[in-house]
Motif scaffolding. Structure first.
Motif, mmCIF file in Angstrom:
data_model
loop_
_atom_site.group_PDB
_atom_site.id
_atom_site.type_symbol
_atom_site.label_atom_id
_atom_site.label_comp_id
_atom_site.label_asym_id
_atom_site.label_seq_id
_atom_site.Cartn_x
_atom_site.Cartn_y
_atom_site.Cartn_z
ATOM 1 N N SER A 79 0.977 -1.386 -0.133
ATOM 2 C CA SER A 79 -0.089 0.164 -0.198
ATOM 3 C C SER A 79 0.908 1.422 -0.060
ATOM 4 C CB SER A 79 -1.012 0.155 1.119
ATOM 5 O OG SER A 79 -1.739 -1.135 1.245
ATOM 6 N N VAL A 80 1.813 1.263 0.869
ATOM 7 C CA VAL A 80 2.656 2.477 1.134
ATOM 8 C C VAL A 80 3.587 2.560 -0.285
ATOM 9 C CG1 VAL A 80 4.582 3.662 2.351
ATOM 10 C CG2 VAL A 80 2.653 2.378 3.273
ATOM 11 N N GLY A 81 4.158 1.544 -0.762
ATOM 12 C CA GLY A 81 5.048 1.572 -1.940
ATOM 13 C C GLY A 81 4.220 1.908 -3.234
ATOM 14 N N THR A 95 -1.964 13.598 -0.675
ATOM 15 C CA THR A 95 -2.266 14.758 0.124
ATOM 16 C C THR A 95 -1.473 14.603 1.340
ATOM 17 O OG1 THR A 95 -4.109 13.928 0.982
ATOM 18 C CG2 THR A 95 -4.318 15.053 -1.184
ATOM 19 N N LEU A 96 -1.434 15.633 2.206
ATOM 20 C CA LEU A 96 -0.523 15.838 3.524
ATOM 21 C C LEU A 96 -1.466 14.836 4.385
ATOM 22 C CD1 LEU A 96 1.595 17.009 5.174
ATOM 23 C CD2 LEU A 96 0.032 18.653 5.874
ATOM 24 N N VAL A 97 -2.446 14.589 4.363
ATOM 25 C CA VAL A 97 -3.484 13.787 4.888
ATOM 26 C C VAL A 97 -3.268 12.324 4.854
ATOM 27 C CG1 VAL A 97 -5.904 12.852 5.682
ATOM 28 C CG2 VAL A 97 -5.315 15.345 5.557
ATOM 29 N N ALA A 103 2.317 7.294 6.738
ATOM 30 C CA ALA A 103 3.296 6.975 7.992
ATOM 31 C C ALA A 103 2.815 6.063 9.142
ATOM 32 C CB ALA A 103 3.558 8.453 8.369
ATOM 33 N N VAL A 104 1.625 6.215 9.569
ATOM 34 C CA VAL A 104 1.019 5.411 10.493
ATOM 35 C C VAL A 104 0.943 3.901 10.115
ATOM 36 C CG1 VAL A 104 -1.193 4.754 11.809
ATOM 37 C CG2 VAL A 104 -0.400 7.040 11.476
ATOM 38 N N VAL A 109 3.951 -1.504 10.730
ATOM 39 C CA VAL A 109 4.749 -2.491 10.120
ATOM 40 C C VAL A 109 6.202 -2.684 10.990
ATOM 41 C CG1 VAL A 109 6.338 -2.961 8.269
ATOM 42 C CG2 VAL A 109 3.902 -2.229 7.761
ATOM 43 N N VAL A 110 6.592 -1.562 11.260
ATOM 44 C CA VAL A 110 7.745 -1.436 12.211
ATOM 45 C C VAL A 110 7.495 -2.140 13.520
ATOM 46 C CG1 VAL A 110 9.676 -0.041 13.081
ATOM 47 C CG2 VAL A 110 9.045 0.303 10.888
#
Length: 122
Positions: A79-81, A95-97, A103-104, A109-110
């Motif tokens: 998803s992030v990638g 967007t910023l949101v 980032a969440v 994942v971390v």
């Protein structure tokens, strides 16, 4: 001691395979987008190849990693990638949101990876 070393090595390989599966998932998502509903043959073939690779590496990783953890990491990575690379390569807005929530996902994942560490399980 040898059994612990073998388990750690196996676990490390599984996480590498899971990250590869996530990378192939990103390739799959981007190539599906480029295929324009599977009407562009080259992108469609690439999507099929990435699909097979992501399934293979995910299934190999899930032999060692718990399904819930593995699937969450795979889906989060993909998803992030796809969102980040889609923004860069395909001029899709980010967007910023959206960036905040991505980032969440990364933080989750971390934390999942850390929860799977041998030190925390002991």
């Amino acid at each position: 001691m040898t059994a612990t070393l073998e388990k750690n090595t196996s676990n490390g390989r599984a996480w590498i395979m899971l990250l590869l599966a996530g990378g192939f998932e990103i390739g799959y998502a981007l190539s599906v987008g480029g295929s324009q509903a599977f009407t562009v043959p080259s992108w469609s073939i690439a999507a099929f190849g990435f699909f097979l690779l992501t399934l293979y590496f995910l299934s190999a990783a899930l032999r060692t990693i718990d399904v819930g953890i593995g699937y969450a990491v795979w889906a989060g990575t993909g998803s992030v990638g796809a969102a980040v690379l889609g923004s860069i390569l395909l001029d899709q807005p980010l967007t910023l949101v959206q960036t905040f929530w991505l980032a969440v996902i990364i933080a989750g994942v971390v934390w999942l990876k850390l929860a799977d560490s041998a030190k925390l399980q002991a």
